[in-house]
Design a protein around this motif. Structure first.
Motif, PDB file in Angstrom:
ATOM      1  N   ASN A   1      -1.011 -60.258 -19.815  1.00 43.97           N
ATOM      2  CA  ASN A   1      -1.293 -60.385 -18.798  1.00 43.97           C
ATOM      3  C   ASN A   1      -2.278 -61.154 -18.198  1.00 43.97           C
ATOM      4  O   ASN A   1      -2.183 -61.258 -16.962  1.00 43.97           O
ATOM      5  CB  ASN A   1      -2.479 -58.482 -19.084  1.00 43.97           C
ATOM      6  CG  ASN A   1      -2.726 -58.436 -17.356  1.00 43.97           C
ATOM      7  OD1 ASN A   1      -2.237 -58.256 -16.403  1.00 43.97           O
ATOM      8  ND2 ASN A   1      -3.785 -58.080 -17.486  1.00 43.97           N
TER       9      ASN A   1
ATOM     10  N   GLN B   1      -1.834 -63.066 -14.796  1.00 42.59           N
ATOM     11  CA  GLN B   1      -2.986 -63.331 -13.507  1.00 42.59           C
ATOM     12  C   GLN B   1      -3.609 -65.069 -13.602  1.00 42.59           C
ATOM     13  O   GLN B   1      -3.804 -65.406 -12.352  1.00 42.59           O
ATOM     14  CB  GLN B   1      -4.459 -63.029 -14.048  1.00 42.59           C
ATOM     15  CG  GLN B   1      -4.424 -61.266 -14.059  1.00 42.59           C
ATOM     16  CD  GLN B   1      -5.505 -61.160 -14.395  1.00 42.59           C
ATOM     17  OE1 GLN B   1      -6.698 -60.492 -14.482  1.00 42.59           O
ATOM     18  NE2 GLN B   1      -5.399 -59.982 -15.241  1.00 42.59           N
TER      19      GLN B   1
ATOM     20  N   GLU C   1      -0.809 -66.686 -10.918  1.00 46.13           N
ATOM     21  CA  GLU C   1      -1.460 -65.906 -10.210  1.00 46.13           C
ATOM     22  C   GLU C   1      -2.222 -66.817  -8.853  1.00 46.13           C
ATOM     23  O   GLU C   1      -1.826 -67.283  -7.798  1.00 46.13           O
ATOM     24  CB  GLU C   1      -1.620 -64.515  -9.180  1.00 46.13           C
ATOM     25  CG  GLU C   1      -0.509 -63.624  -9.950  1.00 46.13           C
ATOM     26  CD  GLU C   1      -0.897 -61.859  -9.696  1.00 46.13           C
ATOM     27  OE1 GLU C   1      -2.084 -61.791 -10.265  1.00 46.13           O
ATOM     28  OE2 GLU C   1       0.042 -61.119  -9.754  1.00 46.13           O
TER      29      GLU C   1
END
Length: 366
Positions: free
Chosen positions: A158, A162, A165
């Motif tokens: 996860n 992030q 991104e």
């Protein structure tokens, strides 16, 4: 996979001032550095120089080297388990300050792109610190590791998502920055999915096309397509540890499991258990196996294999065979397995031997 954290500190090399070659100067002041020996590898387009540096004081070191046409300088720390790749700007001293346990948060001074990258990582320091803690947890033996390993891995995935991104946002906003190419190289060099790289490359400013890392990414995408699912497996001609020639044609009309491994890869040792099961479960006339190991001592490998009840078809890295196969099959993490069907097409690539076993069972036990 191999979890090696790479910090890329970028700038230009090889400029000449006042008729004299400039000097590459780097100073470091790193905390939590346990091993005071540092290895520096200077690389150019056609040459390489290796140097060994000992810290003057705990975590403090200085490097000076006459610049020729070197494109990068890679510094290896903590018995080569952590490294930083530095691209110093001609005429400017590069200064590294920070905690070696979170290398991406080391403050970089010297060179515009270096400082932009440093600022990017600093903005996302919370994510990077948590990521470092999760990696440390995965590599620290404990009684509870087996029970919470899945949760830790999920959290790590996860966080990586992030960070990707954040990097994507920077790249789209800064298509003319060399820092964008560095972030592409850091976050999107995935041999299984190059879609984002293929999308980003045309967005970059044309002035960046001569930058060597840009060219490396283009080459990476081409290699990745060469080993995509459904592609014809790249051919090879090797010599195994028994001095027998081995080529892709040696395995015609049968399934081939091509497995990449290394003696220092802990996950490879666990994955080898599944290779044993595959070797014992499936008949050799239907499924064969070729191991590519980054061992360099063939004699030592043969001695170890003498005690094994299975005769392995194995190629070591003698004469650079393993390294050339890593490049040919675009392998950038270990373990790595390719399942090639009886028509020579790649039908699976994975880091999980159990997945290979399940796929073979589905195909051959219908």
């Amino acid at each position: 996979m191999i979890n090696r954290i790479v910090v890329v500190l970028f700038a230009l090399l090889g400029m000449v001032s006042c008729g004299k070659k400039s000097i590459f100067q780097l100073e470091g002041n790193l905390s939590n550095l346990k091993n005071q020996t540092i290895y520096a590898v200077f690389e150019g387009s056609d040459k390489k120089l290796t140097d060994t540096i000992t810290c003057q004081k705990n975590g403090r070191f200085e490097i000076k080297q006459k610049q020729a046409d070197y494109l990068s300088v890679t510094l290896y720390f903590e018995n080569k388990s952590v490294w930083l790749t530095v691209y110093p700007e001609a005429g400017e001293k590069v200064i590294l300050t920070g905690d070696i346990n979170v290398p991406e948060l080391i403050e970089i001074k010297g060179g515009e792109t270096n400082e932009k990258l440093s600022a990017f990582y600093k903005r996302h320091s919370t994510l990077l610190k948590e990521r470092a803690q999760l990696i440390e947890k995965l590599h620290t033996p404990s009684d509870s590791l087996l029970t919470d390993e899945s949760t830790t891995t999920t959290k790590l995935i996860n966080i990586d998502h992030q960070l990707q991104e954040k990097a994507e946002s920077f790249i789209r906003k800064n298509p003319a920055e060399k820092a964008s190419i560095v972030l592409m190289y850091r976050f999107f060099r995935d041999s299984d999915d190059t879609r984002l790289l293929e999308e980003f490359i045309p967005l970059l400013d044309s002035s960046l096309k001569d930058f060597f890392l840009f060219k490396e990414l283009e080459s990476f995408v081409a290699r990745a397509k060469r080993t995509a699912i459904g592609a014809e497996a790249p051919g090879f001609d090797l010599i195994n540890i028994y001095n027998q020639p081995v080529s892709l044609d040696s395995f015609s009309n049968k399934y081939l499991l091509l497995s990449f491994t290394a003696p220092w890869c802990e996950m490879c040792q666990a994955d080898n258990l599944y290779l044993d099961e595959i070797k014992r479960e499936f008949p050799a006339e239907k499924v064969d196996m070729l191991l590519i190991s980054l061992d360099t001592d063939q004699a030592a490998v043969k001695k170890v294999l003498e005690a094994d009840t299975i005769k392995w078809n194995l190629v070591t890295d003698s004469a650079g065979q393993g390294t050339s196969m890593l490049e040919l099959y675009n392998v950038n993490a270990l373990p790595r397995c390719f399942l090639i069907d009886n028509e020579g097409k790649i039908i699976l690539k994975t880091d999980n031997g159990l997945e290979v076993k399940k796929v073979l069972e589905q195909i051959l036990k219908k």
